[in-house]
Enzyme design. Structure first.
Site, PDB file in Angstrom:
ATOM      1  N   ASP A  65      -5.706 -10.309   6.633  1.00  0.00           N
ATOM      2  CA  ASP A  65      -6.753  -9.799   5.758  1.00  0.00           C
ATOM      3  C   ASP A  65      -8.097  -9.824   6.480  1.00  0.00           C
ATOM      4  OD1 ASP A  65      -7.849  -8.963   3.357  1.00  0.00           O
ATOM      5  OD2 ASP A  65      -8.287 -10.993   2.704  1.00  0.00           O
ATOM      6  N   THR A  98     -10.955  -3.867   3.804  1.00  0.00           N
ATOM      7  CA  THR A  98     -12.025  -4.584   4.527  1.00  0.00           C
ATOM      8  C   THR A  98     -11.954  -4.278   6.028  1.00  0.00           C
ATOM      9  OG1 THR A  98     -10.558  -6.494   4.522  1.00  0.00           O
ATOM     10  CG2 THR A  98     -12.291  -6.463   2.895  1.00  0.00           C
ATOM     11  N   THR A  99     -10.735  -4.243   6.574  1.00  0.00           N
ATOM     12  CA  THR A  99     -10.588  -3.961   8.012  1.00  0.00           C
ATOM     13  C   THR A  99     -11.065  -2.547   8.309  1.00  0.00           C
ATOM     14  OG1 THR A  99      -8.655  -5.393   7.970  1.00  0.00           O
ATOM     15  CG2 THR A  99      -8.962  -4.087   9.935  1.00  0.00           C
ATOM     16  N   ASP A 391      -5.367  -8.783  -3.408  1.00  0.00           N
ATOM     17  CA  ASP A 391      -5.760  -7.415  -3.045  1.00  0.00           C
ATOM     18  C   ASP A 391      -5.072  -6.406  -3.949  1.00  0.00           C
ATOM     19  OD1 ASP A 391      -7.216  -8.529  -1.069  1.00  0.00           O
ATOM     20  OD2 ASP A 391      -6.185  -7.620   0.620  1.00  0.00           O
TER      21      ASP A 391
END
Length: 553
Positions: A65, A98-99, A391
């Site tokens: 994550d 997020t990445t 998530d």
């Protein structure tokens, strides 16, 4: 930073401060931001790898994550910290992607570096990036597909995309099922959803497949007295935010006892007060008591004799969820206990889960709060599963709220990149170069997906572009076959907001870092040494710590 005036240097900055200016400042900031992006880049996509992070005390976190990796890394550089903020914003807003957000921000800065070398002014690049970002969001809205709240199939696919690559593949079907069920259960009539009402309990033991959903509440406590019933059917639940013990005086009072009889009377009176409280609870018709504060030993005995199932020191957040699940009111005073304040549950039972006692509150009339038990072989597996489910819950919630989704697999990025290049030609001027750079930067997502899957990134990009040129708007990279394929048919879908938020926050962060041309860092102030602290009375003068090294007047 000093200036000569008549042979006398004038010092403006404190000694030990450092200053980097112009192109140097930009290139250092851009390098730091790119380093952060490359740290998480290998975790992107279904074939992304995980990171093992070990903190100062030796605790290990194994995760895929993006935001968890960046939060756990001890990042020092100020520009790099801004990239962490991008990931945090993405996490707060949508919970996934997020990445993607960090990788896009890093690539935007990398592309801007090439333009800076061609002497394009940073403000022009910033202006181009802003225009491109606005256009990209407009285009994404056109690409979006509608989804209805009742469309469980699509919602499961959305949850599946968020979980893929996070170690949850083994039981993806099962977990997606649980997630969608949980979110639809806590949804209010008007469609608002608060995923805080889905409580996730982690238990080490068993396998991922053993995870289950409890239609009601799960509390990690046990009943206060062994003589109490283990299971209560048709439970009438009292939620009490007051201690079940005798009142102590508010002020310091002394009681002078002069004879043994008086002492006995005093003790009897205390016991009678407690019995009164227990009577009030029992008379209200309650047979289950959840108390946020303590329950006195004598009270435990009387409650057990009356057959009341009691639990003490329940967390405030759990009390709120219990109130929502059972329809009970939170009672703050013993005198306010009344039958109408009670809630209802079909079963309240203490059961063992992975060797630990837990209380299940099930078969509520309207379970607007639910719990999930996730299990896994080791602590690290369970922690990572928890992050994956977190998530998934968030993206399903966002999809239901916005009622729109886009396909994944690098497909929207390729489409945007083609359309932005067409748009750049209509803008003209130097800003056109920046919009083209933005279009190229978006291709980092399919390129990274390909690299992480061990495919040739250039061949992949060529295939994808060709498919999109032919009008296949949902063509993306199937990382398992290495071919361009229809992502909608494969069920690789995610909420529209995952993409729009990632692109807008990445563009904002890149523009902010680009506009910095001067970094002035003040010298790190050293606090007083332990010896000086001792001399100052063990830190009693903490506010004057900086004066420890001052010369005597």
């Amino acid at each position: 930073m000093s200036q000569q005036m008549g042979g006398q240097p004038i010092l403006v900055l404190k000694e030990g401060s450092s200053r980097t200016r112009g192109r140097d400042a930009q290139s250092i900031n851009i390098s730091a931001a790119k380093a952060v992006a490359s740290a998480v880049r290998t975790t992107l996509g279904p074939r992304g790898m995980d990171k093992m992070l070990v903190d100062t005390i030796g605790d290990v976190v194994i995760t895929n994550d993006g935001v968890t990796i960046l939060k756990e890394m001890d990042i020092e550089h100020p520009a790099a910290k801004m990239m962490v903020e991008v990931a945090k914003t993405q996490d707060d807003e949508v919970g996934d992607g997020t990445t993607t957000a960090v990788v896009v921000a890093g690539e935007l800065l990398k592309r801007s570096e090439e333009l800076l070398e061609q002497d394009v002014h940073p403000t022009v690049i910033a202006q181009g990036y802003r225009k491109a970002s606005e256009k990209a969001i407009e285009l994404l809205n056109d690409l979006a597909i509608n989804v209805e709240t009742g469309d469980e199939e699509t919602l499961k696919k959305i949850a599946g995309t968020a979980m893929t690559g996070k170690g949850a593949e083994a039981a993806k079907e099962k977990l997606c099922d649980l997630v969608v069920k949980a979110v639809t259960m806590v949804a209010d009539e008007d469609g608002t959803i608060d995923t805080d009402y889905v409580k996730v309990e982690k238990k080490v033991g068993g396998s991922i497949e053993d995870s289950e959903i409890v239609e009601g509440m799960l509390i990690d406590k046990e009943r206060v007295h062994p003589a109490m019933p283990k299971k209560v059917d048709e439970a009438k639940i009292l939620l009490l935010n007051a201690a079940v013990e005798f009142k102590k005086t508010e002020v310091d009072a002394e009681i002078n006892i002069t004879s043994p009889d008086q002492l006995q009377m005093f003790l009897d009176e205390e016991e009678r007060m407690i019995r009164n409280i227990v009577d009030k609870i029992v008379n209200s018709g309650a047979n289950v008591l959840f108390c946020q504060k303590g329950i006195d030993d004598i009270a435990q005995h009387y409650l057990a004799k009356s057959g009341v199932f009691a639990v003490r020191r329940v967390k405030k957040s759990d009390m709120e969820k219990l109130a929502r699940a059972t329809g009970a009111s939170l009672v703050s005073s013993i005198d306010a206990i009344a039958p109408e304040e009670l809630g209802y549950a079909g079963i309240v039972e203490e059961r063992k889960v992975a060797g630990e006692d837990m209380i299940f509150v099930e078969k509520c009339k309207n379970p607007k709060a639910v719990s999930m038990i996730i299990k896994g072989g080791t602590e690290h597996v369970v922690d990572e599963l928890d992050r994956a489910i977190e998530d998934a819950l968030r993206v399903v919630e966002v999809a239901i709220r916005d009622k729109k989704f886009v396909v994944g697999g690098g497909s929207p990025e390729i489409e945007l990149s083609l359309r932005l290049r067409e748009y750049a030609a209509t803008v003209g001027g130097r800003a056109q170069l920046a919009i083209e750079a933005f279009a190229n930067a978006l291709e980092i997502i399919p390129r990274t997906l390909a690299e992480n899957a061990g495919l040739d990134p250039i061949d992949t990009l060529v295939d994808l572009r060709a498919a999109h040129e032919k009008g296949q708007k949902t063509a993306g990279l199937d990382v398992y076959t290495g071919k361009a394929d229809d992502m909608l048919a494969l069920g690789v879908v995610e909420p529209l907001r995952v993409k729009t938020q990632a692109i807008s926050s990445a563009a904002e962060a890149a523009v902010m870092i680009l506009r910095i041309d001067d970094v002035i860092a003040s010298a790190k102030s050293a606090g007083p040494s332990p010896e000086e602290m001792a001399a100052m009375g063990g830190g009693g003068m903490g506010g004057m710590g900086g004066m420890g090294g001052m010369p005597p007047m």
